[in-house]
Design a protein around this motif. Structure first.
Motif, PDB file in Angstrom:
ATOM      1  N   THR A   1     -34.346 -82.886-116.481  1.00 33.81           N
ATOM      2  CA  THR A   1     -34.121 -83.870-117.531  1.00 33.81           C
ATOM      3  C   THR A   1     -33.137 -84.950-117.089  1.00 33.81           C
ATOM      4  O   THR A   1     -33.366 -86.155-117.292  1.00 33.81           O
ATOM      5  N   LEU A   2     -32.042 -84.521-116.472  1.00 37.55           N
ATOM      6  CA  LEU A   2     -31.027 -85.470-116.006  1.00 37.55           C
ATOM      7  C   LEU A   2     -31.607 -86.462-115.003  1.00 37.55           C
ATOM      8  O   LEU A   2     -31.423 -87.682-115.124  1.00 37.55           O
ATOM      9  N   LEU A   3     -32.295 -85.925-113.995  1.00 38.14           N
ATOM     10  CA  LEU A   3     -32.834 -86.777-112.948  1.00 38.14           C
ATOM     11  C   LEU A   3     -34.006 -87.621-113.446  1.00 38.14           C
ATOM     12  O   LEU A   3     -34.156 -88.782-113.065  1.00 38.14           O
ATOM     13  N   MET A   4     -34.833 -87.023-114.316  1.00 40.43           N
ATOM     14  CA  MET A   4     -35.970 -87.768-114.850  1.00 40.43           C
ATOM     15  C   MET A   4     -35.512 -88.949-115.702  1.00 40.43           C
ATOM     16  O   MET A   4     -36.079 -90.054-115.618  1.00 40.43           O
ATOM     17  N   ASN A   5     -34.501 -88.741-116.530  1.00 35.21           N
ATOM     18  CA  ASN A   5     -33.986 -89.835-117.361  1.00 35.21           C
ATOM     19  C   ASN A   5     -33.489 -90.996-116.497  1.00 35.21           C
ATOM     20  O   ASN A   5     -33.782 -92.168-116.770  1.00 35.21           O
ATOM     21  N   LEU A   6     -32.735 -90.664-115.439  1.00 33.54           N
ATOM     22  CA  LEU A   6     -32.222 -91.714-114.554  1.00 33.54           C
ATOM     23  C   LEU A   6     -33.357 -92.360-113.772  1.00 33.54           C
ATOM     24  O   LEU A   6     -33.384 -93.585-113.591  1.00 33.54           O
ATOM     25  N   ASN A   7     -34.307 -91.536-113.307  1.00 34.59           N
ATOM     26  CA  ASN A   7     -35.496 -92.025-112.616  1.00 34.59           C
ATOM     27  C   ASN A   7     -36.208 -93.076-113.478  1.00 34.59           C
ATOM     28  O   ASN A   7     -36.548 -94.175-113.013  1.00 34.59           O
ATOM     29  N   ASN A   8     -36.406 -92.773-114.753  1.00 38.37           N
ATOM     30  CA  ASN A   8     -37.110 -93.679-115.649  1.00 38.37           C
ATOM     31  C   ASN A   8     -36.308 -94.942-115.957  1.00 38.37           C
ATOM     32  O   ASN A   8     -36.874 -96.036-116.078  1.00 38.37           O
ATOM     33  N   HIS A   9     -34.984 -94.790-116.059  1.00 42.23           N
ATOM     34  CA  HIS A   9     -34.136 -95.961-116.293  1.00 42.23           C
ATOM     35  C   HIS A   9     -34.219 -96.926-115.110  1.00 42.23           C
ATOM     36  O   HIS A   9     -34.257 -98.152-115.294  1.00 42.23           O
ATOM     37  N   ILE A  10     -34.242 -96.365-113.900  1.00 42.77           N
ATOM     38  CA  ILE A  10     -34.319 -97.203-112.699  1.00 42.77           C
ATOM     39  C   ILE A  10     -35.652 -97.943-112.644  1.00 42.77           C
ATOM     40  O   ILE A  10     -35.702 -99.148-112.365  1.00 42.77           O
ATOM     41  N   ILE A  11     -36.733 -97.232-112.926  1.00 39.63           N
ATOM     42  CA  ILE A  11     -38.056 -97.866-112.894  1.00 39.63           C
ATOM     43  C   ILE A  11     -38.145 -98.967-113.950  1.00 39.63           C
ATOM     44  O   ILE A  11     -38.677-100.056-113.693  1.00 39.63           O
ATOM     45  N   THR A  12     -37.606 -98.705-115.143  1.00 34.89           N
ATOM     46  CA  THR A  12     -37.583 -99.734-116.189  1.00 34.89           C
ATOM     47  C   THR A  12     -36.783-100.951-115.733  1.00 34.89           C
ATOM     48  O   THR A  12     -37.206-102.100-115.941  1.00 34.89           O
ATOM     49  N   SER A  13     -35.641-100.718-115.095  1.00 33.95           N
ATOM     50  CA  SER A  13     -34.814-101.818-114.583  1.00 33.95           C
ATOM     51  C   SER A  13     -35.542-102.591-113.492  1.00 33.95           C
ATOM     52  O   SER A  13     -35.467-103.831-113.429  1.00 33.95           O
ATOM     53  N   MET A  14     -36.239-101.870-112.618  1.00 32.59           N
ATOM     54  CA  MET A  14     -36.990-102.518-111.544  1.00 32.59           C
ATOM     55  C   MET A  14     -38.093-103.408-112.097  1.00 32.59           C
ATOM     56  O   MET A  14     -38.337-104.507-111.591  1.00 32.59           O
ATOM     57  N   LYS A  15     -38.763-102.950-113.134  1.00 28.87           N
ATOM     58  CA  LYS A  15     -39.871-103.716-113.713  1.00 28.87           C
ATOM     59  C   LYS A  15     -39.379-104.972-114.436  1.00 28.87           C
ATOM     60  O   LYS A  15     -40.167-105.889-114.698  1.00 28.87           O
ATOM     61  N   ALA A  16     -38.083-105.004-114.758  1.00 28.26           N
ATOM     62  CA  ALA A  16     -37.510-106.182-115.425  1.00 28.26           C
ATOM     63  C   ALA A  16     -37.031-107.232-114.413  1.00 28.26           C
ATOM     64  O   ALA A  16     -36.614-108.330-114.801  1.00 28.26           O
ATOM     65  N   ILE A  17     -37.094-106.900-113.131  1.00 30.01           N
ATOM     66  CA  ILE A  17     -36.640-107.827-112.092  1.00 30.01           C
ATOM     67  C   ILE A  17     -37.677-108.917-111.865  1.00 30.01           C
ATOM     68  O   ILE A  17     -38.866-108.647-111.709  1.00 30.01           O
ATOM     69  N   ASP A  18     -37.208-110.178-111.846  1.00 22.93           N
ATOM     70  CA  ASP A  18     -38.081-111.304-111.510  1.00 22.93           C
ATOM     71  C   ASP A  18     -37.238-112.380-110.826  1.00 22.93           C
ATOM     72  O   ASP A  18     -36.066-112.158-110.511  1.00 22.93           O
ATOM     73  N   SER A  19     -37.830-113.534-110.608  1.00 23.63           N
ATOM     74  CA  SER A  19     -37.138-114.599-109.869  1.00 23.63           C
ATOM     75  C   SER A  19     -35.896-115.112-110.581  1.00 23.63           C
ATOM     76  O   SER A  19     -35.041-115.754-109.964  1.00 23.63           O
ATOM     77  N   GLN A  20     -35.762-114.844-111.881  1.00 22.21           N
ATOM     78  CA  GLN A  20     -34.602-115.305-112.652  1.00 22.21           C
ATOM     79  C   GLN A  20     -33.509-114.240-112.777  1.00 22.21           C
ATOM     80  O   GLN A  20     -32.518-114.448-113.466  1.00 22.21           O
ATOM     81  N   THR A  21     -33.700-113.119-112.134  1.00 22.10           N
ATOM     82  CA  THR A  21     -32.750-112.010-112.226  1.00 22.10           C
ATOM     83  C   THR A  21     -31.363-112.425-111.727  1.00 22.10           C
ATOM     84  O   THR A  21     -31.239-113.079-110.688  1.00 22.10           O
ATOM     85  N   SER A  22     -30.340-112.029-112.455  1.00 27.33           N
ATOM     86  CA  SER A  22     -28.961-112.355-112.070  1.00 27.33           C
ATOM     87  C   SER A  22     -28.429-111.361-111.048  1.00 27.33           C
ATOM     88  O   SER A  22     -28.953-110.261-110.898  1.00 27.33           O
TER      89      SER A  22
END
Length: 308
Positions: A182-203
């Motif tokens: 559960t611990l690792l899966m939650n962090l795994n999913n948070h990272i993937i969500t963050s990665m999918k939000a990355i685009d050319s305007q990312t700070s």
């Protein structure tokens, strides 16, 4: 003439999750971070003798690993205790920040000279002479800190705090492997969500936050390596290491730009040295922007190849 004795970097046995342990997970983690923190003192003689900057670097890496592991498992422990420990550990390491930053700059001296034209090397040499002087002052202050009774008292207090770290009662009955997943899966999913939000305007700040998450997951995957084949994670250790390295290099250049700006503002504004630093800053900023676009492309590609 005899060669001066030098200390060898202390060798630490690989710390991995004791898969056959019957202890509750909070006790295993508490023991792990306490052992890891106790190992930090093995670097202190090498830092004080100052033969090799790697002693200070590994001391800091070890402490950062402790903070990341505690952060990963924060849901297992009483929040107020974790907050106190994190604050104490941060304060213990903070006096070493400047020396490490200056070590990094001085180790990259040749690279910086290659960035600017030869006619500006004299000004750049004066800049590095100043950094070397600042580094010696930072080292002496750090040496005094590590030898001080205040440091020893803080170190001892953190050991006591780690020993007394208490669990949240609701976590005691859960099977360790289920909790780990559960611990690792939650962090795994948070990272993937963050990665999918990355685009050319990312700070830069967004990339920095992603780096912190990747570092936390990397340390978690390394510690739980005996279990990784049984865990249903989409991000593998190799991928997380790659991302953390790339994001770490980018963050380093952000720190370098801030340092150069601060130096120009605080220390010198005119003359050959200022001109050389200004050119170095310009080159560093240019490369930073180029590397940012490349990094963003790599993160986007990685997110596309990783199933949520």
């Amino acid at each position: 003439m005899h060669k001066r004795d030098t200390f060898q970097l202390p060798r630490k046995t690989s710390d991995v999750y004791p898969i056959h342990s019957t202890l509750p997970l909070f006790k295993i983690i508490r023991t792990h971070v306490l052992q890891t923190f106790s190992f930090c003192k093995n670097y202190q003689k090498g830092i004080i003798k100052d033969d090799d900057p790697e002693f200070l670097h590994q001391y800091r890496v070890t402490i950062r690993r402790i903070r990341a592991i505690l952060s990963l498992h924060q849901s297992l422990f009483i929040p107020d205790q974790l907050k106190e420990i994190n604050f104490a550990i941060k304060n213990l390491m903070q006096p070493t920040n400047l020396q490490r930053d200056l070590d990094v700059y001085l180790m990259q001296m040749e690279h910086y000279f290659n960035l600017v034209e030869h006619q500006h090397h004299q000004g750049l040499a004066r800049f590095f002479d100043d950094l070397q002087h600042q580094r010696q002052k930072a080292y002496k202050k750090n040496k005094h800190w590590l030898k001080s009774e205040e440091y020893k008292a803080q170190y001892k207090l953190i050991c006591i705090q780690l020993k007394q770290l208490s669990p949240l009662m609701e976590d005691l009955s859960s099977p360790p492997q289920e909790m780990i997943n559960t611990l690792l899966m939650n962090l795994n999913n948070h990272i993937i969500t963050s990665m999918k939000a990355i685009d050319s305007q990312t700070s830069d700040a967004q990339l920095h936050r992603l780096r912190i998450k990747c570092k936390k997951l990397r340390y978690g995957l390394e510690y739980y390596q005996p279990l990784t084949e049984q865990l249903s994670l989409s991000l593998q250790l190799k991928t997380v290491k790659f991302l953390q390295t790339k994001l770490g290099d980018f963050n380093d250049s952000s720190v370098q730009i801030d340092f150069l700006n601060h130096y120009l503002e605080q220390y010198i504004k005119t003359g050959r040295r200022a001109k050389a630093i200004g050119l170095l800053l310009q080159k560093t900023q240019q490369r930073h922007l180029e590397n940012k676009q490349q990094l963003i492309n790599e993160v986007i590609l990685c997110s596309q190849n990783t199933a949520h």
